[in-house]
Motif scaffolding. Structure first.
Motif, PDB file in Angstrom:
ATOM      1  N   VAL A  12       0.865  -1.177   0.000  1.00 15.73           N
ATOM      2  CA  VAL A  12       0.000   0.000   0.000  1.00 15.73           C
ATOM      3  C   VAL A  12       0.900   1.224   0.000  1.00 15.73           C
ATOM      4  N   ALA A  14       1.109   4.608   0.965  1.00 20.23           N
ATOM      5  CA  ALA A  14       0.414   5.592   1.794  1.00 20.23           C
ATOM      6  C   ALA A  14       0.796   7.019   1.426  1.00 20.23           C
ATOM      7  N   GLY A  46      -4.691   3.597   2.599  1.00 17.60           N
ATOM      8  CA  GLY A  46      -3.897   3.776   3.802  1.00 17.60           C
ATOM      9  C   GLY A  46      -3.620   5.238   4.112  1.00 17.60           C
ATOM     10  N   ARG A  48      -4.439   9.268   4.709  1.00 23.27           N
ATOM     11  CA  ARG A  48      -5.485   9.981   5.433  1.00 23.27           C
ATOM     12  C   ARG A  48      -5.872  11.268   4.719  1.00 23.27           C
TER      13      ARG A  48
END
Length: 128
Positions: A12, A14, A46, A48
């Motif tokens: 992932v 991020a 992942g 934010r």
């Protein structure tokens, strides 16, 4: 033919946030669906942050301000935030006028010098 998954967690990235492209005039009926899309992108990835590409929204107005405020609220409730990509300068001015602050892609954060900028030193002092 069969495929075997490698052991461990899937990769992932991020550092690459999800992107939501906002195009054309957005009606009030579409706002709830876009808020759901922001929440879904935050829950699926992942990262934010959801990047909202606002370059295709057209002329800024209070409807756009309302949309962005609701998207930010939905993102905050999901534990994230939104970042604007390619905002019109008039939209940026309108957001400042109504007191809403959004992170804009490509802008440096406050109190953080831009990359490649060195502080000025007195003549004769060695460079650090």
């Amino acid at each position: 033919m069969s495929y075997r998954f490698p052991p461990g967690l899937p990769h992932v990235d991020a550092m690459t946030p999800a992107v939501l492209v906002l195009a054309g005039p957005v009606t009030r009926d579409e706002v709830a669906g876009l808020c759901d899309a922001v929440r879904a992108r935050l829950e699926a990835g992942g990262a934010r942050v959801v990047v909202c590409d606002v370059g295709g929204l057209g002329p800024p107005g209070l409807g756009v301000v309302d949309l962005l405020a609701r998207l930010q609220l939905a993102a905050r409730r999901a534990g994230g935030r939104i970042r604007l990509r390619d905002p019109d300068p008039a939209l940026h001015a309108l957001l400042d006028l109504v007191g809403l602050r959004f992170e804009v892609e490509g802008q440096t954060e406050e109190r953080e010098p831009a990359l490649g900028v060195e502080e000025e030193v007195e003549p004769g002092e060695p460079a650090v």
